[in-house]
Motif scaffolding. Structure first.
Motif, PDB file in Angstrom:
ATOM      1  N   ALA B 270      28.565  15.996 -14.149  1.00 26.45           N
ATOM      2  CA  ALA B 270      28.651  15.411 -12.812  1.00 26.45           C
ATOM      3  C   ALA B 270      29.304  14.037 -12.865  1.00 26.45           C
ATOM      4  CB  ALA B 270      27.259  15.318 -12.193  1.00 26.45           C
ATOM      5  N   SER B 271      29.712  13.550 -11.705  1.00 21.84           N
ATOM      6  CA  SER B 271      30.562  12.359 -11.619  1.00 21.84           C
ATOM      7  C   SER B 271      29.844  11.058 -11.975  1.00 21.84           C
ATOM      8  CB  SER B 271      31.114  12.229 -10.197  1.00 21.84           C
ATOM      9  OG  SER B 271      30.053  12.062  -9.285  1.00 21.84           O
ATOM     10  N   SER B 272      28.536  11.087 -12.062  1.00 19.02           N
ATOM     11  CA  SER B 272      27.813   9.856 -12.400  1.00 19.02           C
ATOM     12  C   SER B 272      27.960   9.467 -13.869  1.00 19.02           C
ATOM     13  CB  SER B 272      26.327  10.022 -12.070  1.00 19.02           C
ATOM     14  OG  SER B 272      25.797  11.100 -12.823  1.00 19.02           O
ATOM     15  N   ILE B 273      28.423  10.404 -14.677  1.00 20.28           N
ATOM     16  CA  ILE B 273      28.486  10.181 -16.127  1.00 20.28           C
ATOM     17  C   ILE B 273      29.889   9.726 -16.543  1.00 20.28           C
ATOM     18  CG2 ILE B 273      28.163  11.309 -18.386  1.00 20.28           C
ATOM     19  CD1 ILE B 273      25.564  11.046 -16.728  1.00 20.28           C
ATOM     20  N   ASP B 274      30.003   8.478 -16.968  1.00 19.56           N
ATOM     21  CA  ASP B 274      31.313   7.979 -17.420  1.00 19.56           C
ATOM     22  C   ASP B 274      31.503   8.270 -18.912  1.00 19.56           C
ATOM     23  OD1 ASP B 274      29.794   6.108 -18.770  1.00 19.56           O
ATOM     24  OD2 ASP B 274      30.269   4.454 -17.409  1.00 19.56           O
ATOM     25  N   GLU B 275      32.610   7.829 -19.433  1.00 19.00           N
ATOM     26  CA  GLU B 275      32.943   8.162 -20.821  1.00 19.00           C
ATOM     27  C   GLU B 275      31.922   7.612 -21.816  1.00 19.00           C
ATOM     28  OE1 GLU B 275      35.037  10.310 -22.156  1.00 19.00           O
ATOM     29  OE2 GLU B 275      35.464  10.849 -20.075  1.00 19.00           O
ATOM     30  N   ALA B 276      31.483   6.364 -21.566  1.00 17.06           N
ATOM     31  CA  ALA B 276      30.508   5.735 -22.468  1.00 17.06           C
ATOM     32  C   ALA B 276      29.203   6.523 -22.484  1.00 17.06           C
ATOM     33  CB  ALA B 276      30.253   4.300 -22.027  1.00 17.06           C
ATOM     34  N   ALA B 277      28.769   6.946 -21.287  1.00 14.91           N
ATOM     35  CA  ALA B 277      27.533   7.705 -21.174  1.00 14.91           C
ATOM     36  C   ALA B 277      27.679   9.056 -21.869  1.00 14.91           C
ATOM     37  CB  ALA B 277      27.177   7.902 -19.695  1.00 14.91           C
ATOM     38  N   LYS B 278      28.825   9.679 -21.654  1.00 14.78           N
ATOM     39  CA  LYS B 278      29.106  10.983 -22.269  1.00 14.78           C
ATOM     40  C   LYS B 278      28.967  10.891 -23.788  1.00 14.78           C
ATOM     41  CE  LYS B 278      32.087  13.276 -19.682  1.00 14.78           C
ATOM     42  NZ  LYS B 278      33.432  13.560 -19.136  1.00 14.78           N
ATOM     43  N   GLU B 279      29.505   9.822 -24.313  1.00 17.13           N
ATOM     44  CA  GLU B 279      29.463   9.611 -25.756  1.00 17.13           C
ATOM     45  C   GLU B 279      28.021   9.456 -26.262  1.00 17.13           C
ATOM     46  OE1 GLU B 279      31.579   6.311 -28.494  1.00 17.13           O
ATOM     47  OE2 GLU B 279      32.839   7.226 -26.916  1.00 17.13           O
ATOM     48  N   LYS B 280      27.230   8.683 -25.512  1.00 13.46           N
ATOM     49  CA  LYS B 280      25.836   8.461 -25.894  1.00 13.46           C
ATOM     50  C   LYS B 280      25.013   9.741 -25.864  1.00 13.46           C
ATOM     51  CE  LYS B 280      24.380   3.713 -25.124  1.00 13.46           C
ATOM     52  NZ  LYS B 280      25.365   3.065 -24.209  1.00 13.46           N
ATOM     53  N   LEU B 281      25.344  10.622 -24.930  1.00 12.50           N
ATOM     54  CA  LEU B 281      24.489  11.806 -24.731  1.00 12.50           C
ATOM     55  C   LEU B 281      24.997  13.050 -25.453  1.00 12.50           C
ATOM     56  CD1 LEU B 281      23.594  11.272 -20.953  1.00 12.50           C
ATOM     57  CD2 LEU B 281      22.203  10.739 -22.963  1.00 12.50           C
ATOM     58  N   SER B 282      26.243  13.019 -25.899  1.00 11.22           N
ATOM     59  CA  SER B 282      26.825  14.198 -26.555  1.00 11.22           C
ATOM     60  C   SER B 282      25.983  14.759 -27.701  1.00 11.22           C
ATOM     61  CB  SER B 282      28.231  13.887 -27.061  1.00 11.22           C
ATOM     62  OG  SER B 282      29.089  13.715 -25.968  1.00 11.22           O
ATOM     63  N   PRO B 283      25.381  13.886 -28.537  1.00  7.92           N
ATOM     64  CA  PRO B 283      24.593  14.427 -29.665  1.00  7.92           C
ATOM     65  C   PRO B 283      23.461  15.352 -29.216  1.00  7.92           C
ATOM     66  CG  PRO B 283      24.884  12.035 -29.886  1.00  7.92           C
ATOM     67  CD  PRO B 283      25.430  12.411 -28.554  1.00  7.92           C
ATOM     68  N   PHE B 284      23.090  15.277 -27.931  1.00 10.03           N
ATOM     69  CA  PHE B 284      21.921  16.034 -27.466  1.00 10.03           C
ATOM     70  C   PHE B 284      22.292  17.280 -26.653  1.00 10.03           C
ATOM     71  CE2 PHE B 284      21.027  11.476 -27.668  1.00 10.03           C
ATOM     72  CZ  PHE B 284      20.036  11.464 -28.633  1.00 10.03           C
ATOM     73  N   GLU B 299      15.247  10.589 -25.152  1.00 11.04           N
ATOM     74  CA  GLU B 299      14.586   9.758 -24.144  1.00 11.04           C
ATOM     75  C   GLU B 299      15.188   8.350 -24.153  1.00 11.04           C
ATOM     76  OE1 GLU B 299      10.229  10.276 -24.168  1.00 11.04           O
ATOM     77  OE2 GLU B 299      10.143   8.123 -23.755  1.00 11.04           O
ATOM     78  N   LYS B 300      15.353   7.818 -25.356  1.00  7.60           N
ATOM     79  CA  LYS B 300      15.901   6.467 -25.508  1.00  7.60           C
ATOM     80  C   LYS B 300      17.338   6.395 -24.987  1.00  7.60           C
ATOM     81  CE  LYS B 300      16.074   3.116 -29.146  1.00  7.60           C
ATOM     82  NZ  LYS B 300      16.057   2.893 -30.593  1.00  7.60           N
ATOM     83  N   ALA B 301      18.127   7.397 -25.381  1.00  8.82           N
ATOM     84  CA  ALA B 301      19.551   7.402 -24.992  1.00  8.82           C
ATOM     85  C   ALA B 301      19.701   7.551 -23.472  1.00  8.82           C
ATOM     86  CB  ALA B 301      20.284   8.539 -25.709  1.00  8.82           C
ATOM     87  N   THR B 302      18.910   8.447 -22.885  1.00 11.75           N
ATOM     88  CA  THR B 302      19.047   8.649 -21.432  1.00 11.75           C
ATOM     89  C   THR B 302      18.576   7.410 -20.676  1.00 11.75           C
ATOM     90  OG1 THR B 302      16.903   9.767 -21.407  1.00 11.75           O
ATOM     91  CG2 THR B 302      18.860  11.171 -21.389  1.00 11.75           C
ATOM     92  N   GLN B 303      17.536   6.766 -21.188  1.00 11.07           N
ATOM     93  CA  GLN B 303      17.051   5.584 -20.479  1.00 11.07           C
ATOM     94  C   GLN B 303      18.074   4.453 -20.542  1.00 11.07           C
ATOM     95  OE1 GLN B 303      12.964   4.333 -20.317  1.00 11.07           O
ATOM     96  NE2 GLN B 303      12.214   6.339 -20.956  1.00 11.07           N
ATOM     97  N   GLN B 304      18.807   4.389 -21.654  1.00 12.08           N
ATOM     98  CA  GLN B 304      19.895   3.397 -21.745  1.00 12.08           C
ATOM     99  C   GLN B 304      20.980   3.698 -20.713  1.00 12.08           C
ATOM    100  OE1 GLN B 304      21.455   3.299 -25.720  1.00 12.08           O
ATOM    101  NE2 GLN B 304      19.710   2.135 -26.514  1.00 12.08           N
ATOM    102  N   VAL B 305      21.358   4.957 -20.658  1.00 12.69           N
ATOM    103  CA  VAL B 305      22.396   5.357 -19.694  1.00 12.69           C
ATOM    104  C   VAL B 305      21.916   5.113 -18.267  1.00 12.69           C
ATOM    105  CG1 VAL B 305      23.632   7.358 -18.748  1.00 12.69           C
ATOM    106  CG2 VAL B 305      23.449   7.060 -21.234  1.00 12.69           C
ATOM    107  N   ALA B 306      20.624   5.381 -18.047  1.00  9.87           N
ATOM    108  CA  ALA B 306      20.083   5.314 -16.675  1.00  9.87           C
ATOM    109  C   ALA B 306      19.821   3.891 -16.201  1.00  9.87           C
ATOM    110  CB  ALA B 306      18.802   6.137 -16.597  1.00  9.87           C
ATOM    111  N   LYS B 307      19.613   2.979 -17.142  1.00  9.93           N
ATOM    112  CA  LYS B 307      19.134   1.631 -16.801  1.00  9.93           C
ATOM    113  C   LYS B 307      19.845   0.976 -15.602  1.00  9.93           C
ATOM    114  CE  LYS B 307      16.617  -2.179 -17.810  1.00  9.93           C
ATOM    115  NZ  LYS B 307      17.030  -3.065 -16.728  1.00  9.93           N
ATOM    116  N   PRO B 308      21.184   0.865 -15.637  1.00 10.35           N
ATOM    117  CA  PRO B 308      21.833   0.192 -14.492  1.00 10.35           C
ATOM    118  C   PRO B 308      21.606   0.927 -13.162  1.00 10.35           C
ATOM    119  CG  PRO B 308      23.471   1.126 -16.014  1.00 10.35           C
ATOM    120  CD  PRO B 308      22.144   1.231 -16.695  1.00 10.35           C
ATOM    121  N   PHE B 309      21.567   2.252 -13.214  1.00 11.78           N
ATOM    122  CA  PHE B 309      21.276   3.033 -12.002  1.00 11.78           C
ATOM    123  C   PHE B 309      19.822   2.794 -11.562  1.00 11.78           C
ATOM    124  CE2 PHE B 309      24.577   5.553 -14.140  1.00 11.78           C
ATOM    125  CZ  PHE B 309      25.445   5.857 -13.098  1.00 11.78           C
ATOM    126  N   TYR B 310      18.918   2.810 -12.542  1.00 12.59           N
ATOM    127  CA  TYR B 310      17.490   2.654 -12.263  1.00 12.59           C
ATOM    128  C   TYR B 310      17.224   1.349 -11.523  1.00 12.59           C
ATOM    129  CZ  TYR B 310      12.434   2.211 -13.044  1.00 12.59           C
ATOM    130  OH  TYR B 310      11.084   2.061 -12.863  1.00 12.59           O
TER     131      TYR B 310
END
Lengths: 460, 460
Positions: B270-284, B299-310
């Motif tokens: 989905a469009s909320s995921i930018d390249e940096a986020a994609k990279e962080k989450l790809s291992p999972f 959990e740690k990786a998603t919370q990092q990605v989510a932080k600015p949105f949160y």
């Protein structure tokens, strides 16, 4: 908006285990006729240790889906009305979800509605409103009323009973709501309640509860008549509906209730009251409301006036409540099912008024219209599927000693954990669910009596 | 059909008695930060012996009617969501009826809805559907969520709380339902339940309940996104709503939940995921569903990605839940009230997605739209009336010894009869109802703290 929303299909389930009121009367040392004539009851069903409100509702729901050929995926809302609490947080609705989960359908709104015997009516209204709302997704609603009514040893015990009823809700129904003809009366009273949380038995003030019932009936009927007058531009009387169906804790109260409607008609000079009736009731025209609830003479006079109407307009709905007993939330709908059983396709074009009452209190009078409908959702097929005569006929009558023993066991088991049941389902019909175990964490396990040989576990 | 049906007005009530989580943490000998960072909670409200779910709901309802100038006769439906059982048959709704009976209004539909923390959402949906149905009579609906969350001594105790919320329902609302954007997930599980009927405390499997919550969230979000796609013809991502509000047993789970939505967005590109986020989450990306609920790294990786949105989309709704604790049915709506408090009139034109969860389990994700509305039913007036800052500020913090003592007394009193309370309402705000007595027949009596001097009995 969806049109002619209402009841498309019904299924009734009550335990095949029962005791004759005449037998119980003798066993209890009550005066002859106290239960049979005084209460107006013939027989009482009860759950043995292998049945409860959850198993009964599973049985009613699966049977309805199978017999009307409804795919579990077609259900978009499921609501339960009950006052039999086996868990104070987890709804009975969630216990029914495995039936739908195994088909991949978990998107089903609705939970449990609670207020004594009224919860089923609340669930029914909620389901109908959903079909008429903008959030309706085109699927069916399903309403379940399930209760086991048990009382401590003493005068209230013969007013027990047990049953579950399932109703399928949707548009173009053979039984549809006249939604503007509806009046409620809600108030704060302590006529019947269950504050002793560890006990299955209620605290009951029988006399108060009967007066509350009749007061709520009067209030609803007056408001109903007002709304009818505004809508139709003419006065309502009992002649304007072919049938009246009442919540039935015991039949005698139904007789009194219908007579009370005639007294209301008399007070408002409605067309149902002829000269002879007027003469009989005139002596009571100056009673205060309060006095009118206490007067035995008035009760007798109104019942005399009501008798010919009662035989035609009420009696056809009394079969199951008299034979099974008080089923709490299911009582009104078991009475309604009796009417469908007795009159089925002749009902097309007719109107029936229902009165729902739950102690505490909540009460509503509402109106339904019949049309024959289309198979499988037709009046005649509903009567065929419910198969009431056969279900009543194939029951097992228990001797009072055995009944008392079962009540003792159930009293002991209520709220308990860490036990297995006898798993004896020999008296149950094929397709009936039954309780097998409550484990050390209070988790409840059920099985289904197979239609062929063997037992099908239900997977949780 | 009525248009833009939704929430016209709100009132929030929580007890003025509370304990700081930091203080409780120290008292319990828990490691520093276990409650404040581990659970993410700041403070916890609790009922003393003069308050309960009935008194709190009376307070919220009367306050709403008074502050928005709504005549009790204008209410045509009243529904309560609660999982705090003081009576297994008589609904909390009937305890609220005296407020309306004294104005001669007894024609009010609705009872209690129950399934753990979900009952309030069921009541809200039912009320909205009623306004949209053919049985609507033009009056307002009123929804009450009321609960007292208490736990046995041990690790779950800091996840308690208490509150009541009242919401007025009608057409042309400043907070209206996008009724087609709604997805539910219902299933049969034993994550949290209350089978020990004599005890107020639940049986809880904390780890299972958290997994159930996240699984239900995933299921609802997937279905919600599918429905959005069909309706709008484009893919949904967290960017398509300004705010997300979650049922909040404790704040940490809200953080995990929102992060989980980002992981879902990642899996569906989905469009909320930018390249940096994609990279962080790809291992999972190749984890099984089950593994994904257990992985700390994810959990740690998603919370990092989510932080600015949160910080933008979720944080504004966390105030009351962090300060008051878990309020069961009221939790989601207390979170929603926090959003209104923090953002009030800036919300006009925006969309908020809510996620309601009740163990057992029932869960729904649904969408609301804001518009400024007209006084008194405007976003800014709702924020003014609720007066959240002042209510939080004027609380009394209790020392842990006193808190434990009160919990012991409440444990002893639960389900009891034949006692009078201290009737000490000195800590309560004027206009607050409080419990004075439970008599030998378990009947409960309440009084209202007068706005001037003296005490107004509420007449039952």
């Amino acid at each position: 908006m969806a049109k002619n929303v209402g009841i498309l299909a019904m299924e009734v389930y009550f335990p095949p285990t029962c005791i004759q009121q005449e037998v119980l009367e003798a066993h209890d040392g009550a005066s002859k006729g106290k239960y049979t004539i005084g209460l107006g009851q013939d027989c009482m069903a009860f759950c043995t240790e292998v049945e409860d409100v959850i198993s009964m509702s599973m049985t009613a729901v699966t049977s309805l889906l199978e017999k009307y050929g409804v795919d579990p995926k077609e259900i978009g809302r499921l609501e339960v009305g009950s006052e039999t609490v086996l868990d104070k947080s987890k709804s009975i609705k969630t216990f029914l979800m495995p039936i739908f989960e195994k088909c991949g359908n978990t998107d089903i709104e609705g939970v449990d509605s609670t207020n004594a015997c009224y919860g089923g009516t609340a669930a029914l209204f909620n389901c109908v409103n959903w079909v008429e709302s903008s959030s309706w997704d085109g699927r069916y609603g399903l309403v379940v009323c399930t209760d086991s009514a048990v009382y401590a040893e003493g005068p209230a015990r013969p007013t027990g009973g047990a049953a579950a009823i399932a109703m399928l809700i949707g548009p173009n129904a053979p039984i549809s709501f006249e939604s503007k003809l509806r009046a409620s009366h809600m108030a704060h009273v302590y006529d019947f309640y269950k504050p002793d949380l560890a006990s299955e038995y209620p605290v009951v003030d029988g006399k108060l509860s009967q007066t509350c019932y009749l007061m709520a009936l009067d209030s609803c009927y007056k408001s109903f008549c007002d709304k009818y007058q505004k809508l139709e531009g003419k006065q309502f009387s009992v002649n304007d509906a072919e049938y009246f169906v009442f919540h039935s804790p015991y039949n005698k109260l139904v007789q009194k209730s219908f007579a009370r409607l005639l007294f209301n008609d008399f007070l408002s000079s409605a067309s149902s009251i002829d000269e002879a009736a007027k003469e009989k009731l005139s002596p009571f025209s100056s009673l205060t409301n309060e006095e009118s609830y206490q007067s035995r003479d008035l009760e007798k006079a109104t019942q005399q006036v009501a008798k010919p109407f009662y035989d035609v307009k009420v009696q056809p709905s009394t079969l199951i409540p008299k034979q099974v007993g008080n089923m709490y939330t299911a009582s009104l709908y078991a009475a309604f099912a009796s009417l469908l059983h007795n009159k089925n396709s002749t009902l097309a074009g007719q109107r029936v008024i229902l009165f729902s009452y739950g102690s505490g209190l909540s009460a509503t009078m509402f109106s339904l219209r019949f049309n024959e409908g289309k198979h499988p959702f037709s009046l005649s097929n509903i009567a065929t599927v419910m198969n009431v005569s056969e279900k009543l006929k194939s029951r097992n009558e228990f001797p009072p000693e055995k009944f008392v023993e079962i009540m003792k066991l159930m009293e002991h088991r209520y709220g308990g954990k860490d036990f297995v049941t006898s798993k004896d389902c020999s008296l149950l019909a094929p397709g009936t669910y039954y309780l097998t175990e409550v484990d050390s964490k209070y988790r409840r396990f059920y099985a289904k009596k197979a239609v062929e040989n063997g037992v099908v576990a239900n997977g949780h």
